[in-house]
Scaffold this motif. Structure first.
Motif, PDB file in Angstrom:
ATOM      1  N   ARG A   1       0.844  -1.202   0.000  1.00 48.89           N
ATOM      2  CA  ARG A   1       0.000   0.000   0.000  1.00 48.89           C
ATOM      3  C   ARG A   1       0.878   1.251   0.000  1.00 48.89           C
ATOM      4  O   ARG A   1       1.903   1.297   0.685  1.00 48.89           O
TER       5      ARG A   1
ATOM      6  N   TYR B   1       1.090   5.826  -0.951  1.00 49.28           N
ATOM      7  CA  TYR B   1       0.513   7.140  -1.238  1.00 49.28           C
ATOM      8  C   TYR B   1       0.601   7.371  -2.747  1.00 49.28           C
ATOM      9  O   TYR B   1       1.533   6.884  -3.392  1.00 49.28           O
TER      10      TYR B   1
ATOM     11  N   CYS C   1       2.803   2.847  10.590  1.00 48.59           N
ATOM     12  CA  CYS C   1       1.985   1.754  10.067  1.00 48.59           C
ATOM     13  C   CYS C   1       1.878   0.710  11.174  1.00 48.59           C
ATOM     14  O   CYS C   1       2.779   0.567  11.993  1.00 48.59           O
TER      15      CYS C   1
ATOM     16  N   LEU D   1      -3.376   5.288   7.888  1.00 49.33           N
ATOM     17  CA  LEU D   1      -4.766   5.138   7.470  1.00 49.33           C
ATOM     18  C   LEU D   1      -5.757   5.600   8.539  1.00 49.33           C
ATOM     19  O   LEU D   1      -6.963   5.424   8.386  1.00 49.33           O
TER      20      LEU D   1
ATOM     21  N   LEU E   1      -6.044   5.484  -1.975  1.00 54.27           N
ATOM     22  CA  LEU E   1      -5.022   4.539  -1.521  1.00 54.27           C
ATOM     23  C   LEU E   1      -4.606   3.679  -2.717  1.00 54.27           C
ATOM     24  O   LEU E   1      -5.449   3.250  -3.505  1.00 54.27           O
TER      25      LEU E   1
ATOM     26  N   PRO F   1      -9.622   3.661   3.345  1.00 56.45           N
ATOM     27  CA  PRO F   1      -9.393   5.027   3.817  1.00 56.45           C
ATOM     28  C   PRO F   1      -8.206   5.648   3.082  1.00 56.45           C
ATOM     29  O   PRO F   1      -7.239   4.958   2.773  1.00 56.45           O
TER      30      PRO F   1
ATOM     31  N   PRO G   1      -4.778   7.516   2.606  1.00 59.17           N
ATOM     32  CA  PRO G   1      -3.615   7.671   3.489  1.00 59.17           C
ATOM     33  C   PRO G   1      -3.369   9.141   3.823  1.00 59.17           C
ATOM     34  O   PRO G   1      -3.660  10.030   3.027  1.00 59.17           O
TER      35      PRO G   1
END
Length: 195
Positions: free
Chosen positions: A38, A40, A92, A121, A138, A148, A150
């Motif tokens: 994951r 940005y 994270c 998140l 995301l 959600p 970032p």
């Protein structure tokens, strides 16, 4: 006698970046920001360049763009009388807290500065951190995915009294990621200075 005002010095994280946390459209950043691919959206982070002192040449194409905290020692441009430290980043795996270490001629053992970030998140902050940036989407392994958006958080820390230092040591805490780091400081010798 007029006292000097602190100035914002953006510190160079270039040699300390070790994580590719943003990706261009369609680019698979492999591990990404959180180890699960994951990221940005790189094209949206580009506008934050002045706040972080510039981005790597291949932003969003695999070049490391943030410092996953692993005890890196960031040099200041000579000894400075530091009033406060500013940080831009996220964590994270949940909200995390740890400590920076300011060290220099009058603080050889270092001055500990607690700081923290909410999860990248997270919707609300967990302390006095301020949401500096919210992405529109995301990305995961190069694709835009539901979830959600970032966020990047701005945090600050400061010694009880200004301290002359020449380095900032990051904690060993891979869940904390710094995109930007700066100090509010004045040239050493212009103010009071011992911890």
């Amino acid at each position: 006698m007029r006292e000097a005002s602190p100035v914002r010095y953006v510190l160079d994280l270039g040699g300390h970046r070790n994580n590719a946390g943003c990706a261009a459209p369609g680019f698979d950043a492999q591990q990404g920001f959180d180890g699960f691919g994951r990221t940005y959206p790189a094209e949206e982070l580009a506008a934050l360049g002045p706040l972080v002192g510039g981005w790597p040449e291949l932003l969003g194409r695999g070049d490391p763009d943030n410092a996953e905290c692993d005890g890196q020692v960031v040099e200041l441009d000579g000894p400075l009388l530091v009033h406060a430290v500013g940080l831009l980043g996220a964590s994270c795996g949940g909200a995390l807290r740890d400590e920076l270490v300011l060290a220099g001629p009058h603080a050889p053992d270092g001055v500990l500065l607690p700081f923290g970030f909410p999860d990248f998140l997270a919707r609300p902050g967990t302390g006095d951190e301020v949401c500096e940036f919210t992405a529109s989407a995301l990305r995961e392994n190069g694709r835009t995915v539901p979830g959600p958006p970032p966020r990047l958080w701005r945090s600050h820390a400061g010694p009880a009294r200004p301290v002359v230092c020449s380095t900032v040591r990051l904690p060993v805490n891979p869940g904390l990621h710094l995109f930007g780091l700066w100090v509010l400081a004045e040239a050493a010798g212009t103010g009071a200075g011992r911890p």
